[in-house]
Motif scaffolding. Structure first.
Motif, PDB file in Angstrom:
ATOM      1  N   TRP A 309       0.793  -1.224   0.000  1.00 16.72           N
ATOM      2  CA  TRP A 309       0.000   0.000   0.000  1.00 16.72           C
ATOM      3  C   TRP A 309       0.828   1.278   0.000  1.00 16.72           C
ATOM      4  O   TRP A 309       0.268   2.373  -0.077  1.00 16.72           O
ATOM      5  CB  TRP A 309      -0.917   0.012   1.229  1.00 16.72           C
ATOM      6  N   GLU A 310       2.154   1.175   0.068  1.00 21.60           N
ATOM      7  CA  GLU A 310       2.935   2.395   0.269  1.00 21.60           C
ATOM      8  C   GLU A 310       2.964   3.299  -0.962  1.00 21.60           C
ATOM      9  O   GLU A 310       3.293   4.482  -0.851  1.00 21.60           O
ATOM     10  CB  GLU A 310       4.360   2.057   0.720  1.00 21.60           C
ATOM     11  N   SER A 312       0.221   3.736  -2.865  1.00 21.77           N
ATOM     12  CA  SER A 312      -1.162   4.078  -3.185  1.00 21.77           C
ATOM     13  C   SER A 312      -1.400   5.572  -2.962  1.00 21.77           C
ATOM     14  O   SER A 312      -0.531   6.303  -2.480  1.00 21.77           O
ATOM     15  CB  SER A 312      -2.114   3.265  -2.308  1.00 21.77           C
ATOM     16  N   SER A 313      -2.597   6.026  -3.298  1.00 20.23           N
ATOM     17  CA  SER A 313      -2.933   7.442  -3.092  1.00 20.23           C
ATOM     18  C   SER A 313      -3.055   7.786  -1.614  1.00 20.23           C
ATOM     19  O   SER A 313      -3.007   8.952  -1.233  1.00 20.23           O
ATOM     20  CB  SER A 313      -4.244   7.773  -3.813  1.00 20.23           C
ATOM     21  N   ASP A 314      -3.224   6.757  -0.777  1.00 21.11           N
ATOM     22  CA  ASP A 314      -3.313   6.964   0.674  1.00 21.11           C
ATOM     23  C   ASP A 314      -2.304   6.039   1.354  1.00 21.11           C
ATOM     24  O   ASP A 314      -2.672   5.019   1.944  1.00 21.11           O
ATOM     25  CB  ASP A 314      -4.733   6.663   1.157  1.00 21.11           C
ATOM     26  N   PRO A 315      -1.006   6.353   1.235  1.00 15.11           N
ATOM     27  CA  PRO A 315       0.020   5.429   1.748  1.00 15.11           C
ATOM     28  C   PRO A 315      -0.052   5.283   3.261  1.00 15.11           C
ATOM     29  O   PRO A 315      -0.444   6.202   3.976  1.00 15.11           O
ATOM     30  CB  PRO A 315       1.331   6.091   1.312  1.00 15.11           C
ATOM     31  N   TRP A 316       0.356   4.104   3.706  1.00 13.68           N
ATOM     32  CA  TRP A 316       0.368   3.775   5.126  1.00 13.68           C
ATOM     33  C   TRP A 316       1.738   4.018   5.728  1.00 13.68           C
ATOM     34  O   TRP A 316       2.763   3.825   5.083  1.00 13.68           O
ATOM     35  CB  TRP A 316       0.068   2.289   5.296  1.00 13.68           C
ATOM     36  N   LYS A 320      -0.214   4.311  11.410  1.00 14.41           N
ATOM     37  CA  LYS A 320      -1.580   4.312  10.871  1.00 14.41           C
ATOM     38  C   LYS A 320      -2.109   2.889  10.745  1.00 14.41           C
ATOM     39  O   LYS A 320      -3.289   2.618  11.020  1.00 14.41           O
ATOM     40  CB  LYS A 320      -1.595   5.006   9.515  1.00 14.41           C
ATOM     41  N   GLU A 324      -5.541   1.592  12.563  1.00 16.17           N
ATOM     42  CA  GLU A 324      -6.657   1.026  11.802  1.00 16.17           C
ATOM     43  C   GLU A 324      -6.932  -0.416  12.227  1.00 16.17           C
ATOM     44  O   GLU A 324      -8.090  -0.849  12.261  1.00 16.17           O
ATOM     45  CB  GLU A 324      -6.366   1.108  10.302  1.00 16.17           C
ATOM     46  N   ARG A 367      -8.156  -2.428   4.586  1.00 13.79           N
ATOM     47  CA  ARG A 367      -6.754  -2.462   5.007  1.00 13.79           C
ATOM     48  C   ARG A 367      -6.637  -2.700   6.514  1.00 13.79           C
ATOM     49  O   ARG A 367      -5.792  -3.473   6.969  1.00 13.79           O
ATOM     50  CB  ARG A 367      -6.059  -1.155   4.621  1.00 13.79           C
TER      51      ARG A 367
END
Length: 492
Positions: A309-310, A312-316, A320, A324, A367
Motif C-alpha cells: 500500500w505504500e 497508493s494514493s493513501d500510503p500507510w 496508521k 486502523e 486495510r
C-alpha cells in the motif's frame, strides 16, 4: 566499576547491515547508527551467494565514517544470522563466495543422512534443519567434493569477517551452536563429523568477549584506526539479544521481535529431551547461558502488507496501520506458518483467499481488517508457542520481555499481552547491536559481569509494560486458532 568507551557493533541481518556505535557513559549505554546498507544475495551460475566482498567493504566504509567523524573506538565486533560460512584454502584465501542458506543445494541433503534427527538433537541440542551448516557441508561433499579437498579452514560468517579484519581463525561459541556440528559442551562433535565423513577443518571454539587481535596493518592504513581491537561478541544475532534480557528467573521468557520472531527461555544448559525436538524447539548458546527457543514467523507478512500500500494514493505508515487494526472488526485468523505468508507480494489477496477457504465464502477485507487479521494471528501464534514452552519447561511464565523492532508496534504488544495472558515488558528496539557492544565492553574489562550487562541495558532505555485484558476470550480464541491450524493441515 564501569568504564567509559565506544564500541562499534556491526550487525548484519539477512536483508540489511548496520554500523552502530555503542557508547558507555556514567553507567548507561547510548546507541548511534552511523551507517546502514542493504544486504542483497546474488545469483551466480544457478547458486545463490552472499556478496561477501561488498559486505566487507561496507565494514570498512563504516570505519571510515567513524574516523571522519573523529569517533574514538575501543573495539569492533560482528554479529550475523546463523548457519552460513566460508571456506579457506591452505593459503588463507577464500574458496568462492559464501552460499546463502536459501540456496537449493540443501533441499534434499537430509534424504540419506547417516544420523536421524533424534541423534543429532541429542548430541547438539540444535534442531536439525536442512539449512544447517552440517547439511550444507554434506551437500558439498556429495556434489562438489573437490571444494572440501581444497579446504583448510571452515569459518561461520561472523568468524570469517573477523578473520578478514584481523587475520585470526577462531570459531565463536554462539555461532558454532547453530551449525549442527558443535556439542552441548561447546566442542566440535567428533561423533557427528565422523558419521558424516566431514574432514576436521575447524578452528578452536572460543567464548564471546575475547580479544582476537588488532586490525590488519593494511586496514589500519586504509581506515586510519591504529591498534583497534577486534573481539568476538555473541556473534549469532539472537544470542546478542539473549545477553541483555533483563531477568533470568524461571517465570520469565523473551521474544526477539522483528522480521522473524524468536521465542526463548534462558537456561543454564542445553535441554536435549526429545520432547523439545518434537515441538520444534532448539538450543543455542549465549554469553553465560543457553536458551531454548523457537523460530516463529514474525512481522514479515505485516511488512509486505505495508509495501503493498505504500505507493497508493493513501500510503500507510506503521502507526496508521496499527491504529486502523485496533479499530477494525475481527474477520478471523490465518496460519502465518503457511508458506504463502512467508513469500513476498499480494498479501491482502493471500489473506482473503485463506479466509475464503475456511469460511466457504470470499470477503474483500479493508486495510485495517487485513492488518488486524495478521497481527492477531501473530499474537495467537506467540500464545500457542508460549503454552508449549510452559508445558515443556514445567514452569509458568508470568513475564514476557519483548525486544527488537517489533516493540514499536504497540497494538501487537498489547494483543500479545492479552492473548498470552502475561505481563509484557517491551523495550530496546536495537537489542542485537546493544548486546553486541556491551559484550565487547565486558570482554575489555569495562563491565565487570554478565549481570552488569543486563542491568545497564535495562537502565539505559525505557521499558513499557502491557497488562493483559479481555481474559474471558483468551482461551476460546486460542482453541479456535489451534483447531483452525489443525483443520488446514489435515486438508493439505
Amino acid at each position: 566499576m564501569i568504564h567509559q568507551g565506544n564500541y562499534m557493533a556491526l550487525d548484519f541481518g539477512a536483508e540489511s547491515g548496520r554500523a552502530i556505535i555503542v557508547s558507555l557513559k556514567d553507567g548507561k549505554a547510548e546507541l548511534e547508527e552511523i551507517h546502514r546498507f542493504p544486504n542483497r544475495p546474488v545469483l551466480l551460475g544457478g547458486t545463490l551467494h552472499w556478496d561477501l566482498p561488498y559486505l566487507f567493504n561496507e565494514i570498512l566504509t563504516s570505519l571510515k565514517i567513524a574516523r571522519i567523524r573523529e569517533i574514538p573506538l575501543d573495539s569492533i565486533a560482528v554479529d550475523t544470522w546463523g548457519v552460513d560460512f566460508g571456506l579457506l584454502d591452505c593459503y588463507g584465501d577464500l574458496i568462492g563466495n559464501p552460499v546463502h542458506y536459501r540456496d537449493s543445494r540443501t533441499d534434499d541433503a537430509k534424504a540419506d543422512s547417516p544420523m536421524d534427527d533424534e541423534e543429532i538433537f541429542s548430541e547438539t541440542g540444535a534442531l536439525p534443519w536442512n539449512i544447517g551448516s552440517l547439511f550444507q557441508l554434506k551437500s558439498l561433499k556429495d556434489n562438489k567434493p573437490e571444494q572440501l579437498l581444497r579446504t583448510d579452514a571452515f569459518l561461520n560468517t561472523p568468524d570469517l569477517f573477523n578473520y578478514l579484519l584481523c587475520g585470526e581463525k577462531k570459531s565463536e561459541l554462539t555461532i558454532a551452536s547453530t551449525s549442527l556440528m558443535a556439542d552441548c559442551e561447546g566442542r566440535w562433535s567428533g561423533k557427528i563429523l565422523d558419521s558424516f565423513e566431514i574432514p576436521f577443518i575447524f578452528s578452536e571454539i572460543i567464548k564471546p568477549g575475547v580479544v582476537l587481535s588488532t586490525l590488519r596493518s593494511e586496514l589500519e592504513d586504509l581506515t586510519g584506526y591504529k591498534g583497534l581491537k577486534v573481539l568476538t561478541t555473541c556473534s549469532h544475532d539472537t544470542a546478542s539479544v539473549a545477553a541483555i534480557v533483563p531477568e533470568r528467573t524461571g517465570d520469565t521468557a523473551f521474544l526477539s521481535s522483528g522480521t522473524w520472531s524468536i521465542l526463548g527461555k534462558i537456561n543454564d544448559n542445553a535441554l536435549t529431551g526429545l520432547q523439545y525436538l518434537q515441538n520444534g524447539f532448539t538450543n543455542e548458546a549465549s554469553l553465560d547461558s543457553w536458551y531454548l527457543c523457537r523460530n516463529i514467523t514474525g512481522l514479515y507478512p505485516f511488512q509486505e502488507l505495508k509495501r503493498e500500500w505504500e505507493h497508493s494514493s493513501d500510503p500507510w505508515d506503521y502507526g496508521k496501520m496499527c491504529r486502523e487494526a485496533a479499530s477494525a472488526v475481527s474477520k478471523g485468523f490465518v496460519d502465518l506458518e503457511q508458506s504463502d505468508f512467508q513469500s513476498p507480494g499480494h498479501m491482502t489477496e493471500k489473506i482473503n483467499r485463506y479466509l475464503a477457504g475456511l469460511n466457504g465464502k470470499r470477503e474483500e477485507l479493508t486495510r485495517g481488517e487485513a492488518a488486524k487479521v495478521l497481527l492477531d494471528s501473530l499474537a495467537l501464534e506467540y500464545a500457542v508457542n508460549l503454552e508449549n514452552l510452559e508445558m515443556l519447561s514445567g514452569e509458568t511464565i508470568r513475564t514476557l520481555f519483548i525486544l527488537g523492532g517489533g516493540i514499536k508496534n504497540t497494538y501487537l504488544c498489547q494483543r500479545t499481552a492479552d492473548l498470552c495472558g502475561k505481563r509484557v515488558i517491551a523495550g530496546i528496539d536495537q537489542g542485537t547491536a546493544l548486546g553486541n557492544g556491551l559484550v565487547q565492553a565486558y570482554g575489555l574489562g569495562h563491565i565487570g559481569s554478565a549481570g552488569e550487562i543486563r542491568k545497564i541495558a535495562a537502565d539505559s532505555f525505557p521499558m513499557r509494560e502491557y497488562s493483559p485484558a479481555f481474559q474471558e476470550e483468551r482461551k476460546e480464541l486460542i482453541n479456535i486458532y489451534r483447531e483452525m491450524k489443525e483443520i488446514k493441515n489435515e486438508n493439505e
